[in-house]
Enzyme design. Sequence first.
Site, PDB file in Angstrom:
ATOM      1  CG  ASP A   1     -12.935   1.630  -8.395  1.00  0.00           C
ATOM      2  OD1 ASP A   1     -13.946   1.062  -8.633  1.00  0.00           O
ATOM      3  OD2 ASP A   1     -13.135   2.524  -7.309  1.00  0.00           O
TER       4      ASP A   1
ATOM      5  CD  GLU B   1      -2.495   1.582   0.490  1.00  0.00           C
ATOM      6  OE1 GLU B   1      -2.531   3.018   0.201  1.00  0.00           O
ATOM      7  OE2 GLU B   1      -2.992   1.021  -0.202  1.00  0.00           O
TER       8      GLU B   1
ATOM      9  CE1 TYR C   1     -24.732   5.123   3.582  1.00  0.00           C
ATOM     10  CE2 TYR C   1     -25.479   6.444   1.402  1.00  0.00           C
ATOM     11  CZ  TYR C   1     -24.398   5.585   2.278  1.00  0.00           C
ATOM     12  OH  TYR C   1     -23.335   5.512   1.514  1.00  0.00           O
TER      13      TYR C   1
ATOM     14  NE  ARG D   1     -15.579   4.402   0.987  1.00  0.00           N
ATOM     15  CZ  ARG D   1     -15.671   3.730  -0.231  1.00  0.00           C
ATOM     16  NH1 ARG D   1     -14.740   3.104  -0.696  1.00  0.00           N
ATOM     17  NH2 ARG D   1     -16.544   3.966  -1.025  1.00  0.00           N
TER      18      ARG D   1
END
Length: 404
Positions: A291, A33, A213, A107
């Site tokens: 993605d 990462e 939401y 998230r």
Amino acid sequence: MRKLKVGIVGGGIGGVALSASLRAHGIEAHIFERAPAFGEVGAGIQMTPNAVKILRALGMFDELEAVSFLPQNIIGRDWKSAREMWRTPLARDCPRLYGAPFFHVHRADLHRILLDKVDLSKTALGVQCTGARQEGKTAVACFADGSEFEADVIVGADGIHSTIRKTLFGDEPPRFTGNMCWRAVVPFDTPPFDFVSPDSSFWLGPKGHVVTYYVSAGRAVNIVAVLETKDWVAESWNVPSSRDELLAGFKGWHENLQKLFSRADEVFKWGLFDRDPMPSWTVGHMTLLGDAAHPMLPFLSQGAAMAIEDGFVLAGSLADAASPGEALQRYESLRRPRTTRVQLESRERGRTYHLSSRFARIKRDLGYRWRNLVNPQTSGLGANWVYEYDAQEQLQTSALPQTA
């Protein structure tokens, strides 16, 4: 058989979902990462039943449920009057129809839950991938500090601007869709049900729409506000905006939205980009996920869910196949048709959500109401075909591809 080793470039939700899925099969997984620490931006995710089924299979259901909010319905509302156009029951119907509930989650909470299933001793932070190459029956990832990592498979889970994708297929830029998006998470001591209902609310208006939401077990409201624009906006979730800019963009929209927006202290914006579906994701022992393979608009709320599905199916294919090449062939054969349909249907929702003509909106809304009378699960988003998918069942019932 020799134990497989997989290198994953990218430690976002797709990368850690793949790592957790591989670990469940006893396959060695290493994450690389570029950020100096694991973490996710402050935004919500709609965890639809197709993704929840995977997290349950990986032993994460209780942790997910503890930090999530259970929405009652998906409701379509008129941008100005709040008139209800459709109502799709979720809390009541999803477990019965699709085999799992529908959750709203922050998230960062989802990322943390996935990381708990990852071998952190096999992760490297602050490393920037510069490319990858095929080397005999293995693949090698290369990094800016001069280091390399050799594995049976290298997976690019590094987002829409994927370095691995560029290495394999060239540097074709993503397409700006003409939409920009504001995002904000607004904390509350108690849920403000008087102006934010306990649902996934889709407010549809001319050249824009807003989704609201609850996340964090009801302690915050997530805002996604999309507006068409001719101006290019960076493809980044971290471009600062402001409450005033958000309010100005949606001037004249319903007072409940104005009240919610006025409480947003930290607002960000980004441009919405996508690509056409790819004919292939794989070269040799290198492939793509999430993605990097299929960036899509968020209008079906499936970006994270598709990445989680990818990771689960790729891990299962590697566990079952006789060779990495056979596994990657199976992975693509199972995943590309589904992600292609989700990409294209997400793009189409952007068109139908943003109709400018009053006559076109009336015609659309009558269609929503009619389908809602016939079958509420097919109205509005019309995503019942997305939710019913079961990745575990597909792996169990699909045959391995025949190799020459």
